[in-house]
Design a protein around this motif. Structure first.
Motif, short mmCIF file in Angstrom:
data_model
loop_
_atom_site.label_atom_id
_atom_site.label_comp_id
_atom_site.label_asym_id
_atom_site.label_seq_id
_atom_site.Cartn_x
_atom_site.Cartn_y
_atom_site.Cartn_z
N LEU A 254 0.60 -1.33 -0.04
CA LEU A 254 -0.06 -0.05 -0.09
C LEU A 254 1.01 1.33 0.10
CD1 LEU A 254 -2.78 -1.42 2.38
CD2 LEU A 254 -2.65 -1.46 0.15
N GLY A 255 2.21 1.18 -0.33
CA GLY A 255 3.06 2.44 -0.56
C GLY A 255 2.49 3.53 -1.65
N ASP A 256 1.55 3.09 -2.27
CA ASP A 256 0.96 4.18 -3.29
C ASP A 256 -0.01 5.08 -2.20
OD1 ASP A 256 -1.28 2.53 -2.84
OD2 ASP A 256 -1.64 2.58 -5.22
N GLU A 257 -0.26 4.81 -1.14
CA GLU A 257 -1.06 5.84 -0.35
C GLU A 257 -0.08 6.95 0.31
OE1 GLU A 257 -4.13 2.18 1.16
OE2 GLU A 257 -2.90 3.41 2.64
N GLN A 258 1.04 6.89 0.24
CA GLN A 258 2.01 7.65 0.66
C GLN A 258 2.87 8.79 -0.38
OE1 GLN A 258 3.86 4.78 3.24
NE2 GLN A 258 2.87 5.83 5.07
N ASP B 228 -9.20 10.28 -12.50
CA ASP B 228 -7.75 10.23 -12.75
C ASP B 228 -7.03 8.84 -13.24
OD1 ASP B 228 -7.94 12.59 -11.11
OD2 ASP B 228 -6.67 12.18 -9.78
N TRP B 229 -6.24 9.11 -14.18
CA TRP B 229 -5.22 7.80 -14.43
C TRP B 229 -4.40 7.70 -12.99
CZ3 TRP B 229 -5.95 5.64 -18.44
CH2 TRP B 229 -6.34 6.28 -19.71
N TYR B 230 -4.09 6.60 -13.26
CA TYR B 230 -3.26 5.94 -11.92
C TYR B 230 -1.71 5.81 -12.08
CZ TYR B 230 -1.27 2.79 -8.60
OH TYR B 230 -0.47 2.11 -7.48
N ALA B 231 -0.92 6.28 -11.18
CA ALA B 231 0.43 6.16 -11.13
C ALA B 231 0.94 5.74 -9.62
CB ALA B 231 1.09 7.65 -11.58
N GLU B 232 1.62 4.92 -9.42
CA GLU B 232 1.98 4.67 -8.18
C GLU B 232 2.72 5.64 -7.30
OE1 GLU B 232 4.61 0.84 -5.96
OE2 GLU B 232 4.52 1.15 -8.12
N ASP B 233 3.53 6.52 -8.06
CA ASP B 233 4.21 7.69 -7.50
C ASP B 233 3.51 9.00 -7.63
OD1 ASP B 233 4.80 7.98 -10.04
OD2 ASP B 233 6.74 8.15 -9.86
N ALA B 234 2.09 8.85 -7.95
CA ALA B 234 1.34 10.25 -8.10
C ALA B 234 1.48 11.19 -6.79
CB ALA B 234 -0.14 9.77 -8.58
N TYR C 21 -7.41 4.25 0.50
CA TYR C 21 -7.10 3.25 -0.30
C TYR C 21 -7.40 3.51 -1.86
CZ TYR C 21 -6.70 -1.31 -2.37
OH TYR C 21 -6.34 -2.52 -3.31
N ARG C 22 -6.21 3.13 -2.68
CA ARG C 22 -6.57 3.18 -4.05
C ARG C 22 -6.47 1.95 -4.67
NH1 ARG C 22 -1.42 6.36 -5.85
NH2 ARG C 22 -2.91 7.25 -7.56
#
Length: 345
Positions: free
Chosen positions: A72-76, A269-275, A311-312
């Protein structure tokens, strides 16, 4: 079908939302021709994402495998976001009845029907023989669609098996017919609306138990139908195995219902892990391009940990899934012909 295909004392009073941008402290409500109740939300500042570490998350959700939490690192990083303009958000997810009325008035053909490949549905025999790594729902198959997800729905239930493209078509039609711009919310708008001034996992507090009596997620009613995930179920019944009529649970402090559970909701939105590492501080709108779109909020089949405000989840724009629905927003432009104030003629 995205990163999470399965799901698995009284709730605390929600925190007060940011101060409204109107002097009367009561956001106005607009009702459109489909009966959608659009709630005006104020401009405001909030913290988007999750600030704590995996250990803290594991303490709040002790039954979830640590490996899942480490994904769940994409939440940060958690970051401050300022929404500079008020906007309207539908109090409820788009219902079966509203979607049917839209199709009849617009002539739009849902993508699952237009391309002939259908959608996904609940097949009890498949659920009984499910094995790890397999698809939990049946499809894609022409027998399934928004009109038949494999379980009973009334007109006041949230529509499912609708694609991101279907949602866009609905927004375009409403914009053209109502004289106001309808659209999907950005990720930032969605999370701001979900939190409604709160800072926890849910607008009701932290940990799975905060959803007891507050949301339709994977729970004691649904768990017997999917034995492999019983350990992840909210250990109290919410009254529904599948979708619940919209507005069945208390609203958050913004007056919005079902931001947690019932159905996943598409965002723009488009998704990006590091957005989040590259997000604008004011009115972020996500990456300029991508392969999959973000959906938020969890569903009736979602484990509580995946129904958190932060959560994404993701799917391709053409995905039509038995857990995914729609909630629209409307820009707060000066009133024009079309939508009528609540209680008006």
């Amino acid at each position: 079908m995205g990163r999470c295909l399965s799901s698995p004392p009284c709730p605390a009073a929600p925190a007060a939302p940011p101060a409204p941008d109107r002097p009367d402290a009561t956001p106005p409500v607009v009702v459109n021709r489909l009966g959608m109740v659009m709630q005006r939300l104020p401009a405001g500042v909030f913290t988007m994402g999750r600030s704590d570490d995996v250990d803290a998350l594991a303490r709040r959700f002790p039954g979830v495998e640590r490996a899942r939490l480490e994904e769940l690192g994409d939440e940060q990083p958690a970051h401050e976001v300022r929404l500079t303009r008020p906007f309207y958000m539908a109090r409820h997810e788009v219902t079966v009845g509203q979607f049917r009325a839209f199709l009849a008035a617009s002539g739009h053909v849902p993508e699952s029907i237009a391309d002939g490949t259908g959608a996904y549905g609940h097949d009890p025999s498949r659920a009984a023989r499910w094995q790890a790594g397999g698809e939990v729902f049946a499809g894609r198959d022409p027998r399934w669609s928004w009109a038949d997800p494999g379980f009973p729905q009334r007109d006041d239930h949230p529509v499912v098996n609708v694609t991101w493209n279907d949602a866009q078509a609905m927004a375009r039609w409403l914009s053209a017919t109502e004289g106001r711009r309808y659209r999907l919310p950005t990720e930032a708008e969605w999370e701001y609306a979900c939190r409604a001034g709160s800072r926890g996992d849910f607008h009701t507090g932290d940990g799975a138990q905060a959803l007891a009596g507050a949301a339709n997620v994977f729970d004691a009613d649904a768990a017997p139908h999917w034995p492999p995930w019983q350990a992840q179920a909210l250990p109290v019944p919410d009254g529904h195995v599948f979708t619940a009529p919209v507005g069945s649970y208390p609203p958050n402090a913004f007056g919005l219902f079902d931001l947690h559970g019932n159905v996943w909701e598409w965002t723009a939105d488009w998704y990006a892990e590091d957005a989040y590492a590259h997000a604008a501080a004011d009115d972020p709108a996500g990456p300029a391009s991508g392969r999959v779109r973000v959906r938020r909020g969890g569903s009736w089949h979602t484990w509580p940990v995946y129904a958190r405000c932060a959560y994404r989840n993701v799917n391709s724009p053409s995905t039509r899934y038995v857990l995914v629905g729609i909630r629209l927003v409307m820009d707060a432009d000066p009133p024009g012909p079309g939508p009528r104030p609540a209680g008006g003629p």
